[in-house]
Motif scaffolding. Structure first.
Motif, PDB file in Angstrom:
ATOM      1  N   ALA A 114       0.837  -1.203   0.000  1.00 52.24           N
ATOM      2  CA  ALA A 114       0.000   0.000   0.000  1.00 52.24           C
ATOM      3  C   ALA A 114       0.873   1.254   0.000  1.00 52.24           C
ATOM      4  O   ALA A 114       0.577   2.232  -0.701  1.00 52.24           O
ATOM      5  N   GLU A 115       1.968   1.232   0.771  1.00 51.99           N
ATOM      6  CA  GLU A 115       2.870   2.390   0.828  1.00 51.99           C
ATOM      7  C   GLU A 115       3.544   2.608  -0.538  1.00 51.99           C
ATOM      8  O   GLU A 115       3.692   3.745  -0.986  1.00 51.99           O
ATOM      9  N   VAL A 141       0.731  12.164   3.815  1.00 48.80           N
ATOM     10  CA  VAL A 141       0.529  12.269   5.260  1.00 48.80           C
ATOM     11  C   VAL A 141      -0.695  11.418   5.596  1.00 48.80           C
ATOM     12  O   VAL A 141      -1.830  11.886   5.503  1.00 48.80           O
ATOM     13  N   GLY A 142      -0.451  10.152   5.945  1.00 52.75           N
ATOM     14  CA  GLY A 142      -1.558   9.239   6.244  1.00 52.75           C
ATOM     15  C   GLY A 142      -2.400   9.015   5.006  1.00 52.75           C
ATOM     16  O   GLY A 142      -1.873   8.740   3.932  1.00 52.75           O
ATOM     17  N   GLY A 172      -5.485   4.594  -2.247  1.00 48.22           N
ATOM     18  CA  GLY A 172      -5.947   4.693  -0.867  1.00 48.22           C
ATOM     19  C   GLY A 172      -5.880   6.091  -0.290  1.00 48.22           C
ATOM     20  O   GLY A 172      -6.079   6.277   0.907  1.00 48.22           O
ATOM     21  N   LEU A 173      -5.619   7.082  -1.099  1.00 50.17           N
ATOM     22  CA  LEU A 173      -5.586   8.465  -0.619  1.00 50.17           C
ATOM     23  C   LEU A 173      -6.984   9.050  -0.731  1.00 50.17           C
ATOM     24  O   LEU A 173      -7.660   8.886  -1.753  1.00 50.17           O
ATOM     25  N   THR A 174      -7.438   9.723   0.324  1.00 44.53           N
ATOM     26  CA  THR A 174      -8.821  10.205   0.352  1.00 44.53           C
ATOM     27  C   THR A 174      -8.940  11.721   0.262  1.00 44.53           C
ATOM     28  O   THR A 174      -9.983  12.221  -0.123  1.00 44.53           O
TER      29      THR A 174
END
Length: 191
Positions: A114-115, A141-142, A172-174
């Motif tokens: 994921a990273e 950042v998260g 996965g970035l929101t």
């Protein structure tokens, strides 16, 4: 003390070789000439400093003698005593501890993947901004990505971000924030 031209009788300032009016040669008066060296310095010229050369050679010879004597003293030292030959022991075997099995945790592998996906998405966003000369530096950042750019107020910036929106959301970035160079938030949007 002016000189007088013998041809025309005009007074001529000393230093002229010919009369400025009739160009006749003027009589040359006796000038005192010296045989001494006319220029130079006030420092007395000296020869080569032989005493300094003798001191330097003496110091070099002393260093060679000291280190040569040490080297000779080392070579004259006795050889260390030889170690006894090893004795072979048969019939006794020590048990070998079992090596632990190293199996990476499934969650660790997923987190690493994921990273990597997030970093790849940030790299694609940076490349897209660079192609449009908007020059932004993304930072993850998260679940949020911050883009620091001097072009956040540019009307082309939201369009460039929308072009990469699917890639960023898939990683996965929101949320996305666009920060000015000073750190002030210019706009923030959901992905």
């Amino acid at each position: 003390m002016n000189a007088v031209c013998p041809a025309c009788g005009i007074a001529v300032v000393p230093g002229y070789v010919r009369c400025p009016r009739c160009h006749a040669g003027l009589p040359v008066g006796r000038t005192k000439r010296t045989t001494a060296d006319p220029g130079g310095t006030a420092v007395v010229q000296r020869g080569f400093p032989i005493s300094a050369l003798v001191v330097a050679v003496g110091v070099a010879a002393a260093i060679i003698l000291v280190f040569g004597a040490r080297r000779g003293a080392r070579s004259a030292a006795p050889e260390p005593a030889a170690l006894p030959t090893p004795v072979e022991v048969t019939g006794v075997v020590a048990p070998r501890p079992a090596a632990p099995l190293l199996v990476p945790a499934v969650e660790t592998v997923r987190a690493d993947a994921a990273e990597r996906d997030r970093r790849a998405a940030a790299g694609e966003l940076e490349a897209a901004l660079r192609r449009q000369r908007l020059w932004g530096l993304p930072e993850i950042v998260g679940p949020r990505i911050d883009v620091r750019s001097g072009s956040c107020a540019d009307p082309a910036m939201p369009a460039a971000i929308d072009g990469e929106r699917a890639v960023l959301h898939g990683a996965g970035l929101t949320k996305l924030r666009c920060l000015a160079q000073s750190g002030a938030v210019v706009f923030e949007r959901d992905l």
